[in-house]
Write a protein that holds these residues in place. Sequence first.
Motif, PDB file in Angstrom:
ATOM      1  N   HIS A  74       5.846   5.345  12.314  1.00 19.72           N
ATOM      2  CA  HIS A  74       5.742   4.225  11.342  1.00 19.72           C
ATOM      3  C   HIS A  74       5.663   5.052   9.761  1.00 19.72           C
ATOM      4  CE1 HIS A  74       4.271   1.390  14.132  1.00 19.72           C
ATOM      5  NE2 HIS A  74       3.660   2.351  14.846  1.00 19.72           N
ATOM      6  N   ARG A  75       5.930   6.434   9.744  1.00 22.52           N
ATOM      7  CA  ARG A  75       5.843   7.078   8.552  1.00 22.52           C
ATOM      8  C   ARG A  75       7.521   7.107   7.967  1.00 22.52           C
ATOM      9  NH1 ARG A  75       5.586  13.161   9.391  1.00 22.52           N
ATOM     10  NH2 ARG A  75       6.382  12.380  11.200  1.00 22.52           N
ATOM     11  N   ASN A  76       7.384   6.959   6.564  1.00 21.01           N
ATOM     12  CA  ASN A  76       8.623   7.023   5.623  1.00 21.01           C
ATOM     13  C   ASN A  76       9.608   6.147   6.170  1.00 21.01           C
ATOM     14  OD1 ASN A  76       7.423   9.270   4.337  1.00 21.01           O
ATOM     15  ND2 ASN A  76       8.322  10.852   5.712  1.00 21.01           N
ATOM     16  N   THR A  77       9.222   4.973   6.502  1.00 21.12           N
ATOM     17  CA  THR A  77      10.325   3.839   6.875  1.00 21.12           C
ATOM     18  C   THR A  77       9.543   2.302   6.583  1.00 21.12           C
ATOM     19  OG1 THR A  77      11.536   3.094   8.587  1.00 21.12           O
ATOM     20  CG2 THR A  77       9.503   3.873   9.289  1.00 21.12           C
ATOM     21  N   ARG A 121      20.131   8.974   9.188  1.00 20.65           N
ATOM     22  CA  ARG A 121      19.335   9.868   9.556  1.00 20.65           C
ATOM     23  C   ARG A 121      20.477  11.093  10.054  1.00 20.65           C
ATOM     24  NH1 ARG A 121      14.411   9.001   8.319  1.00 20.65           N
ATOM     25  NH2 ARG A 121      13.671   6.810   8.529  1.00 20.65           N
TER      26      ARG A 121
END
Length: 134
Positions: A74-77, A121
Amino acid sequence: MYHHSGTAVQQAAGSATGVLEPGVPDTEAILFQRCTWCGTAMYHRVLCPVCRGSDLRTERSDGTGTVRHSTVVHRNTPAARNVSLIEMAEGFVVRGRVMGPPIGIHSGDRVRLSTAKDAVRGEPVFQLVDEPYR
């Protein structure tokens, strides 16, 4: 490089030891390395992790594999996404993303390569081969 008998062995002209050969970018295949000494398959390595040999040849994967581990990030997105470790049929493990709902990806699911390099990515993207029975 020295052969284990003690005699010098010449490398083939134009092949870079331990480095994937540059070429035309192929978005439909993953290139991996195989040690010429022990036959171990690996992804983006300089030395063989088993025998520490540096004589590696580049091969093309057929693109099928099995999810070894998957987690939801859930991080950086702005939205949740999955990050999975895929064990390819050739025997090496690659980190990538499996398309579909992040909570629907489980260990043991069979996957096939969709795109070798995601534009955002830069990691491989896979799709499920079979619908889960869960």
